[in-house]
Scaffold this active site. Sequence first.
Site, mmCIF file in Angstrom:
data_model
loop_
_atom_site.group_PDB
_atom_site.id
_atom_site.type_symbol
_atom_site.label_atom_id
_atom_site.label_comp_id
_atom_site.label_asym_id
_atom_site.label_seq_id
_atom_site.Cartn_x
_atom_site.Cartn_y
_atom_site.Cartn_z
ATOM 1 C CB SER A 91 -31.443 1.411 -8.365
ATOM 2 O OG SER A 91 -32.613 1.825 -8.977
ATOM 3 C CE LYS A 93 -33.788 -0.141 -11.224
ATOM 4 N NZ LYS A 93 -33.917 1.272 -11.035
ATOM 5 C CE1 TYR A 148 -37.105 -2.159 -10.517
ATOM 6 C CE2 TYR A 148 -39.045 -1.007 -9.688
ATOM 7 C CZ TYR A 148 -37.727 -0.994 -10.114
ATOM 8 O OH TYR A 148 -37.022 0.194 -10.116
ATOM 9 C CE1 TYR A 174 -30.340 4.658 -11.600
ATOM 10 C CE2 TYR A 174 -29.537 6.264 -10.009
ATOM 11 C CZ TYR A 174 -30.119 5.046 -10.291
ATOM 12 O OH TYR A 174 -30.482 4.237 -9.270
ATOM 13 C CB VAL A 232 -33.502 6.187 -4.399
ATOM 14 C CG1 VAL A 232 -33.474 6.822 -5.768
ATOM 15 C CG2 VAL A 232 -34.465 5.031 -4.309
HETATM 16 N N1 GLN Z 1 -37.403 1.144 -6.157
HETATM 17 C C1 GLN Z 1 -36.954 2.368 -6.740
HETATM 18 C C2 GLN Z 1 -37.869 2.784 -7.866
HETATM 19 O O1 GLN Z 1 -38.257 1.982 -8.622
HETATM 20 C C3 GLN Z 1 -35.555 2.211 -7.223
HETATM 21 C C4 GLN Z 1 -34.998 3.477 -7.808
HETATM 22 C C5 GLN Z 1 -33.557 3.721 -7.491
HETATM 23 O O2 GLN Z 1 -32.991 3.217 -6.533
HETATM 24 N N2 GLN Z 1 -32.992 4.604 -8.273
HETATM 25 O O3 GLN Z 1 -38.203 3.926 -8.022
#
Ligand code: GLN
Length: 319
Positions: free
Chosen positions: A73, A76, A198, A250, A268
């Site tokens: 993530s 992003k 993505y 988050y 994650v």
């Molecule tokens: N690739 C992961 C997903 O889309 C990214 C989520 C994350 O790092 N929080 O679920």
Amino acid sequence: MNKPENYLIATSTIPEILAELHSQYQTLKDGVVANYIPELAKVNPDFFSICITTVDGQTYEVGDFQQLFTIQSISKVFVYGLALEDHGRDYVLTRVGVEPTGDAFNAIILDEQSKRPYNPMVNAGAIATTSLIKGKGATERLNRVLEMYKKYIGRDVFVDISVFTSERSTGHRNRATAHLMLNFGMIEQNIEESLDLYFQQCSAMVTCRDLSVMAATLANKGINPITQERAIDNRYIKDILSVMYTCGMYNFAGEWAYKIGIPAKSGVSGGIIAVVPGKMGIGVFSPLLDVRGNSIRGVKVCEELSQRLRLHLFDCVGI
Ligand code: GLN
């Protein structure tokens, strides 16, 4: 907000502080590695590194700082920047908002009224921003994302194919989210191509050291402090850092802003970046996560760094 003397004192003590924090938190084994993407479950939970890169190009590192892992993530942040460069602030705002959700990163929700995803730091918003990345077809769009990473990091960046295919074959929630946005006309028709992009942007491989350089580039008005190459138009830095500050962690973003007080983003796989504007970028990597998907050691380390180096943006005691 300007703490020049403190900053000088702080940098001279960074190596000792990093070594201390690393040995202090190495014994902390709380949390679990992400397993909803099967390939991520294979990671060694003991990996742990902390890196700081200053805007004058000094890097301080401790632990497994050369270990590669997928950026997840944290991507992003950077893809949001590319979408802003591709379309400008006003248009991007019509497709993705800037409100914190208070919900989990993978919640399947859109703003009731506007039908926009809430912000670009959660999955829904990030899939919408990825769908905005320009290019003729899948390869050109992927190459543009990889080129962008290269500017922030200063070397070629590759996608971990096992993680990408693992995520593509199990990413049903993300697919559902994309379909919901397609239903409301928030993303364009080629959703499989955008979902692939993505998943690929999330599967780009970085080291903890890279994370600190990427964060330092944002701290340095968009110029990579090691290569001196511009990675992003500086007019978008404040947009990126604002949404990182309010939404990057988050449903922990409020507490993070209160306690740690600097823009940040987690992923994650266990990475966290934190940006101290005009000063430094921080990268931490430790795959053991809390229930919200944030690295447990990563949060602790950033909390201590913020206190010890006086990094909280609104800390004005003694100035
Ligand atoms: N690739 C992961 C997903 O889309 C990214 C989520 C994350 O790092 N929080 O679920």
